[in-house]
Write an enzyme that holds these catalytic residues in place. Structure first.
Site, PDB file in Angstrom:
ATOM      1  N   TYR A   1      47.018  55.792  51.592  1.00  0.00           N
ATOM      2  CA  TYR A   1      45.711  55.865  52.271  1.00  0.00           C
ATOM      3  C   TYR A   1      44.660  56.542  51.457  1.00  0.00           C
ATOM      4  O   TYR A   1      43.647  56.517  51.145  1.00  0.00           O
ATOM      5  CB  TYR A   1      45.851  56.528  53.621  1.00  0.00           C
ATOM      6  CG  TYR A   1      46.245  55.309  54.342  1.00  0.00           C
ATOM      7  CD1 TYR A   1      47.224  54.856  54.534  1.00  0.00           C
ATOM      8  CD2 TYR A   1      45.586  54.792  55.404  1.00  0.00           C
ATOM      9  CE1 TYR A   1      47.826  54.004  55.367  1.00  0.00           C
ATOM     10  CE2 TYR A   1      45.783  53.897  56.278  1.00  0.00           C
ATOM     11  CZ  TYR A   1      47.249  53.411  56.259  1.00  0.00           C
ATOM     12  OH  TYR A   1      47.690  52.595  57.178  1.00  0.00           O
TER      13      TYR A   1
ATOM     14  N   HIS B   1      42.266  45.705  57.006  1.00  0.00           N
ATOM     15  CA  HIS B   1      41.425  46.227  57.938  1.00  0.00           C
ATOM     16  C   HIS B   1      39.646  46.105  57.687  1.00  0.00           C
ATOM     17  O   HIS B   1      39.204  46.988  57.850  1.00  0.00           O
ATOM     18  CB  HIS B   1      41.919  47.348  58.573  1.00  0.00           C
ATOM     19  CG  HIS B   1      43.244  47.427  59.002  1.00  0.00           C
ATOM     20  ND1 HIS B   1      43.431  47.559  60.511  1.00  0.00           N
ATOM     21  CD2 HIS B   1      44.421  47.489  58.731  1.00  0.00           C
ATOM     22  CE1 HIS B   1      44.826  47.658  60.502  1.00  0.00           C
ATOM     23  NE2 HIS B   1      45.252  47.575  59.598  1.00  0.00           N
TER      24      HIS B   1
ATOM     25  N   HIS C   1      43.565  58.591  57.347  1.00  0.00           N
ATOM     26  CA  HIS C   1      44.943  58.918  56.477  1.00  0.00           C
ATOM     27  C   HIS C   1      45.814  59.313  57.587  1.00  0.00           C
ATOM     28  O   HIS C   1      45.741  60.290  58.127  1.00  0.00           O
ATOM     29  CB  HIS C   1      44.553  59.711  55.627  1.00  0.00           C
ATOM     30  CG  HIS C   1      45.717  59.967  54.589  1.00  0.00           C
ATOM     31  ND1 HIS C   1      47.100  59.821  54.821  1.00  0.00           N
ATOM     32  CD2 HIS C   1      45.732  59.905  53.165  1.00  0.00           C
ATOM     33  CE1 HIS C   1      47.654  59.905  53.787  1.00  0.00           C
ATOM     34  NE2 HIS C   1      46.991  60.027  52.843  1.00  0.00           N
TER      35      HIS C   1
ATOM     36  N   ASN D   1      47.593  50.857  65.769  1.00  0.00           N
ATOM     37  CA  ASN D   1      47.109  49.612  65.957  1.00  0.00           C
ATOM     38  C   ASN D   1      47.252  49.252  67.552  1.00  0.00           C
ATOM     39  O   ASN D   1      47.775  49.765  68.159  1.00  0.00           O
ATOM     40  CB  ASN D   1      48.258  48.446  65.449  1.00  0.00           C
ATOM     41  CG  ASN D   1      47.970  48.297  63.787  1.00  0.00           C
ATOM     42  OD1 ASN D   1      46.953  48.462  63.272  1.00  0.00           O
ATOM     43  ND2 ASN D   1      49.009  47.855  63.035  1.00  0.00           N
TER      44      ASN D   1
END
Ligand code: HDE
Length: 720
Positions: free
Chosen positions: A363, A76, A340, A149
């Site tokens: 994360y 990402h 996160h 997503n």
């Protein structure tokens, strides 16, 4: 911020303002605040002499420059972000005690970041890829991150496979080729050995992987989470974001052209829409499953490669997110924002989804190397607007100056502070799920049905969507160097749908292998593996789901669409302005595109400002085209190859094309017209008003643009 106090939609903006910097009217200084007298010349021994080491101004400037770059995100890396707010429609107290989901009068500030997954920070926006859809809610109970997503499922079921998946899709390590693309051997080698990825692969090979705009894509939390209400009752929840502009995509050929014309296509679209007040909006949807219904489905709620068909559990729309402010500084905000999935508020909790559980580790860990240490929560964009007190201390770049001598708990010397909060005071308590188990590296039985939902997705698509999926596979597999991988993948597709495999194979010029040795069941430890993997489809209640087809997701209107108006000197300015105004009234934006920049003179002498020359723009950057009449204008355009190409490309990409009077001749002259023979819906979305009033054409044009594309126009080209 005090718990229980209403969140102010501007709370985060006010917080960021504390760190804002303006240089207007200020003197240039060093980092230490010393005013600089000469920023053009370094200090030397004589005009032509050697530079002096003592030049601390030169050293400071260059040293800072040398350290400007930080590692890009491992995945990402390329993204675009924006600020806004979220507002719930009605109290969700029955479902959850989450504070930001209680009060419809309250606006919770948010920061959203959208991204592609595989490409690096400088890659193109239009790569065929999943889009990240991450939202940070600055609630008065602390930060809540919904890190999702634009596709509702994922490639793998277990976090332990994530590094393998990403290593396979990223550029190959020996030559770092290809950038931001999955069409290469390592990716398909891995996928063809991982049947669990097939459902997600169907999504990635669909047009969903090429959104027309970040504002026109759905978002999904993917995993099943928990909602817990104030009485402690837990329910399962899946999160959805539904765009109010509908779900729209571009053609694959168009995506490739956009990548050349404007690699920033999607971030520019987001930025410009917000600047001109076309604020992107999404509704937050939830699918709720009662705890006692956990096992009633043919799939496992903990399996992130499965979705819950909306036919089984409807999506309740509970609130709206509006993005209304662009960041002031890309690096400070969009690059440094740290999401996160473990940033929770009371009322929301995890499930045992093994992919989610692994994310909970990853994360924070990744921010330690990306943002340089454990204090990244103090970076302005990451700061909570709730009060923050704890006994964490020190570390690189610590900003807070914690006072007093006590940094431990329990204590008496600090008066027992900071105190633990009881449940009524907003203290977070993990959901008390019962767990009694033995340690194993296995997974639940239902996780092994890899093909039913992949097939459901394919069967839910319209004919043109299926055709696009077929050609996406033909493209991706056609790029492979290793024939065995291509064949194995075809064998895998045959498990999803025989006709799909056959259609893909036809385009590749090979046959579907008669018997493909199915990949070994990698989910079973090596020493326990006795037989080859055998797919065992489980009957689904839902063979196809209307909610999965974009053909069912159009919304009325053409708000924020971009329309090219092709013109040259001598254009019929009355028609041009009438169409421009009709588009404006419908919330769309007409842009004059001409053979050159500057100002055009209409046939009646009116001056018309050109927005783009044919050299600086392209049809792929617009949603539709209008060609007004005016004999002089059309004669000039007919001599311009770029104008004819403009029409041809728009035709090929199934866009709406309208023309009035002589303008129709330009459309007639384009190759696209001659290519229409034998195509069933060839003139769908082609509106030629040879003698009609512009207002009539405008009404038909707007109605046709609202359909987004006329995909059946290309059906002749489909190889079956
Ligand atoms: Fe991520 N993911 N991910 N992911 N992910 C990251 O965290 C990871 C997964 C998603 O705009 C990284 O801060 C693992 C699913 C988004 O900043 C990293 C696994 C979903 C973003 C990471 C997954 C996502 C990330 C890289 C499998 C959809 C961008 C930089 C166990 C529900 C957030 C960072 C932004 C980013 C790890 C799977 C969404 C490395 C280990 C499933 C939207 O920590």
């Amino acid at each position: 911020m005090e718990k229980g106090k209403q969140t102010d939609g501007d709370a985060k903006r006010d917080d960021l303002e504390l760190f804002g910097q303006q240089s207007a009217g200020q003197y240039l200084t060093t980092d230490q605040g010393l005013r600089i007298n000469d920023d053009q010349n370094s200090l030397k021994a004589g005009e032509r002499g050697p530079s002096l080491l003592e030049d601390f101004i030169l050293r400071e400037k260059i040293t800072h420059f040398d350290h400007e770059r930080i590692p890009e995100r491992a995945v990402h890396a390329r993204g675009a972000g924006a600020h806004g707010y979220f507002q719930v429609y009605a109290s969700q107290a029955e479902l959850t005690q989450a504070g930001f989901l209680q009060n419809p009068a309250e606006k919770t500030p948010v920061f959203a970041r959208f991204s592609t997954v595989a490409g690096s920070r400088g890659s193109s926006d239009m790569a065929r890829d999943v889009r990240g859809f991450a939202v940070k809610f600055y609630t008065n109970e602390g930060i809540y991150d919904l890190v999702g997503n634009n596709m509702p499922v994922f490639f793998i079921q277990d976090a332990i496979k994530f590094p393998d998946l990403i290593h396979a899709v990223k550029p190959e390590p020996h030559n770092e080729i290809p950038q931001a693309a999955s069409a290469h051997d390592t990716f398909w080698d891995f996928i063809s050995l991982m049947p669990e990825s097939l459902h997600m692969i169907m999504w990635v090979m669909s047009d969903r992987a090429m959104p027309r705009s970040l504002r026109m894509m759905e978002g999904f939390g993917v995993h099943t989470f928990r909602f817990i209400n104030a009485q402690g009752k837990s329910r399962f929840v899946k999160f959805h974001w539904k765009p109010l502009l509908g779900v729209h995509t571009v053609a694959w050929n168009e995506a490739m052209l956009i990548s050349g014309q404007d690699p920033d296509f999607q971030r520019r679209d987001l930025w410009e829409a917000i600047e001109i007040g076309d604020f992107p909006e999404w509704e937050l949807g939830v699918q709720i499953v009662e705890d006692e219904d956990e096992h009633k489905f043919d799939f496992d709620l903990l399996d992130p490669t499965k979705l819950i068909p909306e036919e089984l559990v409807p999506v309740l729309r509970i609130g709206k997110m509006v993005l209304n402010r662009n960041p002031d500084n890309y690096f400070a905000e969009t690059e440094q924002v740290a999401f996160h999935p473990g940033h929770l508020v009371p009322g929301i909790d995890f499930t045992d989804d093994p992919l989610l559980q692994g994310r909970l580790f990853s994360y924070t860990d990744t921010q330690l190397s990306r943002l340089g240490g454990p204090n990244f929560h103090e970076i302005p964009i990451n700061r909570t607007v709730a009060d923050m007190h704890n006994n964490q201390r020190d570390g690189h770049m610590r900003q807070a100056i914690d006072k007093g001598g006590v940094a431990y708990s329990p204590n008496t010397l600090g008066g027992g502070c900071p105190m633990q909060a009881g449940i009524k005071m907003g203290g977070f308590v993990s959901y008390g799920e019962t767990t009694q188990a033995y340690k194993t590296r296995g997974k639940g039985q239902k996780f092994f049905d890899h093909f039913s939902q992949a097939a459901m997705f394919f069967h839910s698509q319209s004919d043109w969507e299926q055709a696009h999926i077929v050609s996406a596979f033909q493209f991706e597999l056609g790029k492979l160097q290793t024939a065995a991988v291509r064949e194995r993948m075809l064998g895998m597709l045959a498990h999803v749908d025989g006709t799909l495999a056959a259609r893909v194979a036809t385009g590749l010029g090979i046959a579907v292998p008669e018997s493909v040795a199915p990949p070994l069941n990698h989910a079973v430890p090596a020493d326990a593996r006795t037989e080859a993997y055998e797919p065992r489809p489980i009957s689904l209640h839902v063979g196809s789901s209307a909610a999965l087809s974009m053909a069912n997701k159009a919304v009325e209107g053409i708000r924020s669409r971009k329309v090219a108006i092709l013109a040259a000197d001598g254009v019929d300015e009355v028609a041009l302005l009438a169409m421009f105004n009709a588009l404006f009234a419908a919330g769309a934006h007409g842009r004059v595109v001409a053979p050159r920049g500057g100002v055009l003179t209409g046939v009646g002498g009116t001056e018309i400002q050109v927005d783009h020359s044919l050299l600086t723009t392209s049809s792929v950057l617009f949603d539709a085209i209008y060609v007004p009449g005016g004999a002089g204008s059309v004669a000039t355009l007919k001599r311009e190859g770029a104008a004819l190409q403009f029409i041809d490309e728009a035709y090929r990409h199934c866009k709406t094309i309208a023309a009035t009077c002589e303008g129709c001749e330009l459309v007639d002259a384009a190759y696209a017209r001659s290519a229409q023979e034998g195509v069933a819906d060839s003139s769908a979305g082609i509106i030629l008003g040879r003698h009609a009033a512009t207002s009539t054409v405008a009404a038909d044009f707007i109605a046709a643009v609202a359909l987004h594309r006329h995909w059946r126009r290309e059906m002749k080209a489909v190889v079956v």
